[in-house]
Design an enzyme around this catalytic site. Structure first.
Site, mmCIF file in Angstrom:
data_model
loop_
_atom_site.group_PDB
_atom_site.id
_atom_site.type_symbol
_atom_site.label_atom_id
_atom_site.label_comp_id
_atom_site.label_asym_id
_atom_site.label_seq_id
_atom_site.Cartn_x
_atom_site.Cartn_y
_atom_site.Cartn_z
ATOM 1 C CB SER A 29 -0.906 0.029 1.236
ATOM 2 O OG SER A 29 -0.187 0.462 2.387
ATOM 3 C CG ASP A 30 1.254 5.854 -1.400
ATOM 4 O OD1 ASP A 30 2.189 6.058 -0.608
ATOM 5 O OD2 ASP A 30 1.070 6.543 -2.416
ATOM 6 C CB CYS A 31 1.725 6.449 3.678
ATOM 7 S SG CYS A 31 1.582 6.788 5.453
ATOM 8 C CG MET A 32 -2.458 2.093 4.917
ATOM 9 S SD MET A 32 -3.449 2.082 3.402
ATOM 10 C CE MET A 32 -5.046 1.543 4.053
#
Length: 512
Positions: free
Chosen positions: A260-263
């Site tokens: 994921s990209d940053c959550m």
């Protein structure tokens, strides 16, 4: 299954970090108690290359001793203004700058050398390359991070970069699937929407990712974007089982890990909540979740995963088996030595950055005692945490040309500031203007036009995105150049250009 075993298995799916260049007691406690399995490096973790190397060794020792797995030590070392290493160290040019040189071999070789450098420092996972096709000129977050606004160029140079990183032996992750180039919203700050069908994506933004899958990349990073024609539920790609499992894995045949990209980005945090969204992402098919900035939030999320472990065990175990394949190839970082080869690599990257400058229009006005230098300071364009450093264009150029005038302006000058400067520069000669994303901060372009209207001949250097050099602007200036980054190595080349010297070779890789 015992609690500690569940924590270790759950923790392997998470990446987090901390501020500072040494292990913090808080992070140590997070790893010991909640078994965070992976780490991300930001620029404030790096005060020197040797210091970064020591930090990587310490992180590896801590996580391996607590979990039995070597961590992914990840970094966004894209090049240019998106650099976690200091700009005065060894930083390759941005993807768009390299694309301006037009040579696949250069891109493959610089990617190989960048991967080897990062491995030597102790980083084993670079979050590159960007395979976004930068179709929107108003895109505030991609810009020079992309190779081009044409899918064929992005794919060609993206695959060259992939070959280089594969040869270097470092792990890497093309991003931001299925494409972040056709939006004018930054997902760090809000929730973008791309209203295209899957067929439209396959013919456009997805082309570089399709080719990347064929190249056998080890990982792909998702984007936090809504695709309402593909995912009917109002959730972004990162949380969509349709997009990640049905399309990326089953239809496109991707076998590697999905990250994921940053959550903690606003597109997730503000609309779905970091913790709940992270668990939904795991269920959708994400293997590695980034909660990049706050380890305590990562710990709370791991605790929630453990609470639900029996319900999602099959999903986590399948995912863990993919992670173990990659982690089985990792080893502890070794001490780094800054030798002559590293100094030569810095010189090579600096030369490429300077050669990438692209002449777009006109004839340059040469420096004399009456020239004025005008520019804003660089500013953070998004939460990608751009590497800014302490240098500013005007001060740097005045140090080289002390008899000239200079003015540092606001990022987005208002009418009062514009008129004040026009009055102040009455009687001055030619102007060398350094813009910084003036196509987004339009006061800069209004100032260029006002100065031109007052009779000044202007050299316009776009010090980040080249979209500042639109046709209506080019018609009002004497010369225009795309520079792709705001750095001393670029300023040095500009100084040569306005003295009728220099050796630029770049050709603009996007339509402006």
């Amino acid at each position: 299954m015992q609690l500690e075993e569940k924590l270790i298995k759950a923790g392997q799916h998470f990446v987090s970090g901390f501020r500072g260049d040494k292990l913090t007691p808080e992070f140590v406690e997070c790893v010991k108690k909640y078994k965070i399995g992976n780490f991300i490096i930001f620029s404030d973790n790096v005060t020197s290359l040797e210091g970064l190397n020591k930090l990587c060794m310490d992180v590896d020792h801590l996580i391996f001793s607590e979990t039995g797995y070597h961590p992914f030590i990840t970094i966004d070392q894209e090049g240019g203004m998106v650099s976690r290493l200091p700009m005065n160290s060894i930083v390759l040019p941005s993807q768009m700058a390299l694309s301006a040189l037009g040579d696949e071999k250069i891109i493959e070789e610089t990617s190989y050398k960048n991967g080897k450098l990062l491995k030597a420092l102790g980083c084993n996972f670079n979050l590159v390359p960007c395979l976004d096709v930068n179709e929107s000129k108003k895109n505030p977050v991609i810009g020079v991070r992309s190779f081009s606004d044409r899918k064929e160029i992005v794919s060609k140079f993206g695959c060259a970069s992939i070959r280089g990183y594969k040869k270097s032996g470092i792990l890497f992750s093309p991003k931001h699937f299925p494409g972040h180039g056709d939006t004018h919203v930054d997902s760090h700050l809000a929730l973008p929407v791309i209203n295209k069908s899957l067929d439209e994506l396959i013919r456009g933004q997805l082309v570089p990712f399709l080719d990347a899958v064929k190249e056998g990349v080890p990982a792909i990073m998702t984007s936090h974007i809504l695709f309402p024609q593909i995912e009917r539920e109002k959730i972004p790609c990162t949380m969509s089982r349709t997009i990640l499992t049905s399309i990326l894995r089953e239809q496109l045949g991707f076998k590697g890990i999905i990250i994921s990209d940053c959550m903690e980005m606003n597109a997730i945090k503000d609309f779905y909540g970091t913790q709940d969204a992270s668990i939904r992402a795991l269920k959708a098919g994400v293997d590695i979740v980034f909660i990049s900035h706050h380890a305590d939030i990562a710990c709370e999320t791991i605790a929630k995963v453990v609470e639900q472990y029996d319900d999602i065990e099959e999903c986590l175990e399948t995912s863990l088996s993919r992670l173990e394949v990659l982690k089985g190839k990792l080893s502890s970082p070794q001490p780094f030595v800054m030798d002559s080869n590293m100094h030569e690599l810095k010189k090579e990257y600096d030369i490429l950055a300077r050669e990438s400058i692209s002449h777009v229009s006109g004839n340059v006005q040469l420096a004399d005692a009456d020239m004025a230098f005008i520019a804003p300071k660089a500013y953070i364009t998004s939460n990608i945490s751009d590497q800014l450093g302490g240098v500013d264009f005007v001060s740097y150029m005045l140090a080289k040309f002390p008899s000239c005038k200079g003015e540092i302006i606001s990022a987005d000058p208002d009418e009062k500031e514009i008129q004040t400067l026009v009055e102040k520069l009455k009687g001055a000669g030619a102007i060398t203007f350094g813009s910084y994303n003036g196509h987004l901060q339009k006061g800069q372009i209004k100032m260029v036009k006002a100065l031109s209207g007052a009779g000044h001949k202007i050299n316009l250097f776009a010090l980040r995105n080249p979209y500042d050099l639109s046709l209506d602007v080019r018609e009002m200036v004497s010369s225009s150049f795309a520079c792709y980054e705001y750095s001393s190595r670029i300023f040095d080349e500009i100084a040569l250009l306005i003295q009728n010297k220099g050796s630029i070779k770049g050709r603009l890789p996007v339509e402006v």
